[in-house]
Write an enzyme that holds these catalytic residues in place. Sequence first.
Site, short mmCIF file in Angstrom:
data_model
loop_
_atom_site.label_atom_id
_atom_site.label_comp_id
_atom_site.label_asym_id
_atom_site.label_seq_id
_atom_site.Cartn_x
_atom_site.Cartn_y
_atom_site.Cartn_z
N LYS A 11 48.16 15.85 -33.41
CA LYS A 11 47.67 15.84 -34.79
C LYS A 11 46.26 16.43 -34.81
O LYS A 11 45.42 16.04 -34.01
CB LYS A 11 47.67 14.41 -35.32
CG LYS A 11 47.03 14.18 -36.68
CD LYS A 11 45.56 13.76 -36.67
CE LYS A 11 45.16 12.76 -35.64
NZ LYS A 11 43.67 12.49 -35.67
N GLY A 97 45.47 12.17 -31.90
CA GLY A 97 46.56 11.26 -32.25
C GLY A 97 47.64 11.09 -31.21
O GLY A 97 48.79 10.80 -31.57
N GLY A 98 47.31 11.24 -29.92
CA GLY A 98 48.35 11.16 -28.90
C GLY A 98 49.13 9.85 -28.94
O GLY A 98 50.36 9.85 -29.06
N SER A 101 50.99 9.47 -32.27
CA SER A 101 52.16 10.36 -32.35
C SER A 101 53.28 9.84 -31.46
O SER A 101 54.47 9.94 -31.82
CB SER A 101 51.76 11.78 -31.95
OG SER A 101 52.76 12.70 -32.32
N ASP A 125 46.63 6.38 -37.73
CA ASP A 125 47.19 7.73 -37.72
C ASP A 125 48.71 7.76 -37.70
O ASP A 125 49.31 8.84 -37.76
CB ASP A 125 46.67 8.51 -36.50
CG ASP A 125 45.21 8.90 -36.62
OD1 ASP A 125 44.65 8.75 -37.72
OD2 ASP A 125 44.65 9.37 -35.62
#
Length: 284
Positions: A11, A97-98, A101, A125
């Site tokens: 992201k 945003g790892g 996500s 997020d």
Amino acid sequence: MPTTSVFAPAKINLSLHVIGQRADGYHLLDSLVAFAPVGDMVSFAPGRGLSLRVSGPEAAGVPVDRSNLVLRAAELAGGSDLAFYLHKALPAASGIGGGSSDAAAVLRGLGAALDPEALTRLGADIAMCLTPHPQRVQGIGEHCARVQLPPLPALLVNPRIEVATPAIFKALSQKTNAPMPAQLPQFNEARACIDWLATQRNDLQAPAIAQAPQIGALLDVLVALPGCHLARMSGSGATCFALFSTQSDLQSAEAKLRATHPQCWIASGVLGDQTELARPSSGH
């Protein structure tokens, strides 16, 4: 039940305006978000209880207990007796945003429908990552409205430092800043969009640079790359992005940067809509 695999794209906050703070301490945002065709991969299959294994180039230090958002998302969705495998390609604590996500990928894979407030309690997020297409994100992350953006060739670079999001927000001296325009412009091509983005901000960039000057040094390097029209930090950092008009300009800049900054995490791709790429797939 076959193994289900779900891509978790990075992201990118093209802009991030901090426009207020709620009584409970949550910050109010107005952010333009797009997604990259680079990311992690989450897979799961039947197991005993909930378990998680992690591998990949960015796996070092990633927890495999209930502090990992993969398992917390599975619990929230009512998942049980599932063995998860996470291939970690995105650096941790990097503003792209790892973990969020990854959690969103779990929810897509399980077909879970959760209300936005529940998602933001899990992570601010996650709601936006659940539908990985360009969007305007407002509130504390729970209000996500789809927008149309042209494809944006982008170089993503992390200087291999971690910055703590709470510390960056705490260091932000002005918590009430101007939002983006109520009506966003329509863009037909990348350069017009990038020129407009240059008039917007990431309000967390200055406090992040104050805490980690390497971010400022990296941005200076990126903006000097041939063909780069804008360099900015994503989220609370430390990953930065550089935007280009064409993919050929992007490829040339990436080759140059890899030669001069081999210590950095570097990825590239066209920012935009990764919905198709992020659909769950099944296999044996």
